[in-house]
Design a protein around this motif. Structure first.
Motif, PDB file in Angstrom:
ATOM      1  N   THR A  43       0.859  -1.182   0.000  1.00  0.00           N
ATOM      2  CA  THR A  43       0.000   0.000   0.000  1.00  0.00           C
ATOM      3  C   THR A  43       0.894   1.231   0.000  1.00  0.00           C
ATOM      4  O   THR A  43       1.851   1.292   0.781  1.00  0.00           O
ATOM      5  N   VAL A  44       0.607   2.174  -0.880  1.00  0.00           N
ATOM      6  CA  VAL A  44       1.442   3.375  -0.998  1.00  0.00           C
ATOM      7  C   VAL A  44       0.586   4.633  -0.883  1.00  0.00           C
ATOM      8  O   VAL A  44      -0.607   4.613  -1.162  1.00  0.00           O
ATOM      9  N   SER A  45       1.241   5.701  -0.494  1.00  0.00           N
ATOM     10  CA  SER A  45       0.619   7.020  -0.477  1.00  0.00           C
ATOM     11  C   SER A  45       1.275   7.863  -1.561  1.00  0.00           C
ATOM     12  O   SER A  45       2.455   7.658  -1.884  1.00  0.00           O
ATOM     13  N   LYS A  46       0.519   8.821  -2.085  1.00  0.00           N
ATOM     14  CA  LYS A  46       1.055   9.709  -3.113  1.00  0.00           C
ATOM     15  C   LYS A  46       2.388  10.282  -2.648  1.00  0.00           C
ATOM     16  O   LYS A  46       2.543  10.674  -1.505  1.00  0.00           O
ATOM     17  N   ASP A  47       3.363  10.304  -3.527  1.00  0.00           N
ATOM     18  CA  ASP A  47       4.713  10.817  -3.311  1.00  0.00           C
ATOM     19  C   ASP A  47       5.626   9.899  -2.500  1.00  0.00           C
ATOM     20  O   ASP A  47       6.766  10.268  -2.212  1.00  0.00           O
ATOM     21  N   ASP A  48       5.169   8.689  -2.142  1.00  0.00           N
ATOM     22  CA  ASP A  48       6.081   7.704  -1.555  1.00  0.00           C
ATOM     23  C   ASP A  48       7.083   7.281  -2.620  1.00  0.00           C
ATOM     24  O   ASP A  48       6.723   7.141  -3.792  1.00  0.00           O
ATOM     25  N   GLU A  49       8.324   7.047  -2.214  1.00  0.00           N
ATOM     26  CA  GLU A  49       9.321   6.495  -3.140  1.00  0.00           C
ATOM     27  C   GLU A  49       9.019   5.010  -3.303  1.00  0.00           C
ATOM     28  O   GLU A  49       9.014   4.272  -2.323  1.00  0.00           O
ATOM     29  N   VAL A  50       8.743   4.578  -4.538  1.00  0.00           N
ATOM     30  CA  VAL A  50       8.354   3.183  -4.735  1.00  0.00           C
ATOM     31  C   VAL A  50       9.268   2.394  -5.669  1.00  0.00           C
ATOM     32  O   VAL A  50       9.293   1.179  -5.610  1.00  0.00           O
ATOM     33  N   VAL A  51       9.995   3.078  -6.521  1.00  0.00           N
ATOM     34  CA  VAL A  51      10.906   2.405  -7.451  1.00  0.00           C
ATOM     35  C   VAL A  51      12.241   3.143  -7.416  1.00  0.00           C
ATOM     36  O   VAL A  51      12.275   4.372  -7.350  1.00  0.00           O
ATOM     37  N   VAL A  52      13.332   2.378  -7.458  1.00  0.00           N
ATOM     38  CA  VAL A  52      14.664   2.966  -7.590  1.00  0.00           C
ATOM     39  C   VAL A  52      15.219   2.521  -8.937  1.00  0.00           C
ATOM     40  O   VAL A  52      15.202   1.337  -9.257  1.00  0.00           O
ATOM     41  N   ILE A  53      15.686   3.496  -9.709  1.00  0.00           N
ATOM     42  CA  ILE A  53      16.289   3.220 -11.013  1.00  0.00           C
ATOM     43  C   ILE A  53      17.750   3.638 -10.931  1.00  0.00           C
ATOM     44  O   ILE A  53      18.048   4.746 -10.482  1.00  0.00           O
ATOM     45  N   GLU A  54      18.637   2.765 -11.361  1.00  0.00           N
ATOM     46  CA  GLU A  54      20.048   3.140 -11.439  1.00  0.00           C
ATOM     47  C   GLU A  54      20.477   3.065 -12.897  1.00  0.00           C
ATOM     48  O   GLU A  54      20.169   2.108 -13.602  1.00  0.00           O
ATOM     49  N   SER A  55      21.157   4.116 -13.316  1.00  0.00           N
ATOM     50  CA  SER A  55      21.679   4.146 -14.679  1.00  0.00           C
ATOM     51  C   SER A  55      23.175   4.405 -14.603  1.00  0.00           C
ATOM     52  O   SER A  55      23.727   4.606 -13.521  1.00  0.00           O
ATOM     53  N   VAL A  56      23.803   4.430 -15.767  1.00  0.00           N
ATOM     54  CA  VAL A  56      25.237   4.708 -15.788  1.00  0.00           C
ATOM     55  C   VAL A  56      25.514   6.139 -15.334  1.00  0.00           C
ATOM     56  O   VAL A  56      26.612   6.445 -14.894  1.00  0.00           O
ATOM     57  N   LYS A  57      24.507   7.017 -15.412  1.00  0.00           N
ATOM     58  CA  LYS A  57      24.681   8.417 -15.030  1.00  0.00           C
ATOM     59  C   LYS A  57      24.255   8.728 -13.603  1.00  0.00           C
ATOM     60  O   LYS A  57      24.856   9.583 -12.953  1.00  0.00           O
ATOM     61  N   ALA A  58      23.180   8.092 -13.120  1.00  0.00           N
ATOM     62  CA  ALA A  58      22.602   8.519 -11.847  1.00  0.00           C
ATOM     63  C   ALA A  58      21.656   7.465 -11.289  1.00  0.00           C
ATOM     64  O   ALA A  58      21.300   6.508 -11.966  1.00  0.00           O
ATOM     65  N   ALA A  59      21.245   7.688 -10.051  1.00  0.00           N
ATOM     66  CA  ALA A  59      20.167   6.909  -9.442  1.00  0.00           C
ATOM     67  C   ALA A  59      18.983   7.850  -9.296  1.00  0.00           C
ATOM     68  O   ALA A  59      19.147   9.042  -9.064  1.00  0.00           O
ATOM     69  N   SER A  60      17.802   7.297  -9.447  1.00  0.00           N
ATOM     70  CA  SER A  60      16.602   8.128  -9.393  1.00  0.00           C
ATOM     71  C   SER A  60      15.478   7.345  -8.735  1.00  0.00           C
ATOM     72  O   SER A  60      15.416   6.115  -8.839  1.00  0.00           O
ATOM     73  N   ASP A  61      14.605   8.066  -8.043  1.00  0.00           N
ATOM     74  CA  ASP A  61      13.446   7.441  -7.411  1.00  0.00           C
ATOM     75  C   ASP A  61      12.189   7.764  -8.210  1.00  0.00           C
ATOM     76  O   ASP A  61      12.038   8.873  -8.715  1.00  0.00           O
ATOM     77  N   ILE A  62      11.308   6.799  -8.285  1.00  0.00           N
ATOM     78  CA  ILE A  62       9.993   6.999  -8.877  1.00  0.00           C
ATOM     79  C   ILE A  62       9.004   7.072  -7.723  1.00  0.00           C
ATOM     80  O   ILE A  62       9.000   6.210  -6.843  1.00  0.00           O
ATOM     81  N   LEU A  63       8.171   8.108  -7.745  1.00  0.00           N
ATOM     82  CA  LEU A  63       7.220   8.337  -6.669  1.00  0.00           C
ATOM     83  C   LEU A  63       5.844   7.804  -7.034  1.00  0.00           C
ATOM     84  O   LEU A  63       5.467   7.809  -8.208  1.00  0.00           O
ATOM     85  N   ALA A  64       5.114   7.382  -6.024  1.00  0.00           N
ATOM     86  CA  ALA A  64       3.732   6.956  -6.255  1.00  0.00           C
ATOM     87  C   ALA A  64       2.917   8.170  -6.687  1.00  0.00           C
ATOM     88  O   ALA A  64       2.924   9.189  -5.998  1.00  0.00           O
ATOM     89  N   PRO A  65       2.224   8.082  -7.815  1.00  0.00           N
ATOM     90  CA  PRO A  65       1.451   9.224  -8.284  1.00  0.00           C
ATOM     91  C   PRO A  65       0.099   9.376  -7.585  1.00  0.00           C
ATOM     92  O   PRO A  65      -0.527  10.422  -7.659  1.00  0.00           O
TER      93      PRO A  65
END
Length: 119
Positions: A43-65
């Motif tokens: 169960t998530v709330s809007k703006d919770d960090e739910v996915v982490v993406i790592e690329s060769v350039k950076a790490a980024s979080d995807i938030l629950a919309p």
């Protein structure tokens, strides 16, 4: 489809919302090498960090919309995270969620407004 200022796309699929990142975001990230997905049933709330993406350039979080429950995740990304780069708008989706309230979808941009944002 709707779009967030964080470069996520949201697509209604019956009573579910499918969430991914836009081609623009995937290009900005560079080659995606790892994706950490939430567990189905979370169960998530809007703006919770739910996915982490790592690329060769950076790490980024995807938030629950939206508030709701994650009902399915794209397991294929564990073995093939580059799908996010190759097919961001279809095969590179991250999760499907059952929102507790759809009304916040009205606050997100349509495709024309998103294109203006990234220009």
């Amino acid at each position: 489809m709707k779009f967030t200022e964080e470069h996520e796309w949201l697509k209604e699929e019956g009573d579910l919302i499918v969430v991914g990142i836009t081609e623009h975001a995937a290009t900005q990230l560079g080659d995606v090498v790892f994706v950490e997905l939430p567990d189905a049933g979370t169960t998530v709330s809007k703006d919770d960090e739910v996915v982490v993406i790592e690329s060769v350039k950076a790490a980024s979080d995807i938030l629950a919309p939206l508030d709701g429950e994650i009902v399915e995740v794209n397991e294929a990304l564990a073995d093939s995270p580059s799908t996010v780069n190759d097919d961001a708008m279809e095969g590179g989706w991250f999760f499907k969620m059952k929102p507790s309230d759809l009304s916040p979808m009205d606050d997100y941009m349509d495709e024309a407004a998103y294109k203006k944002l990234i220009d």
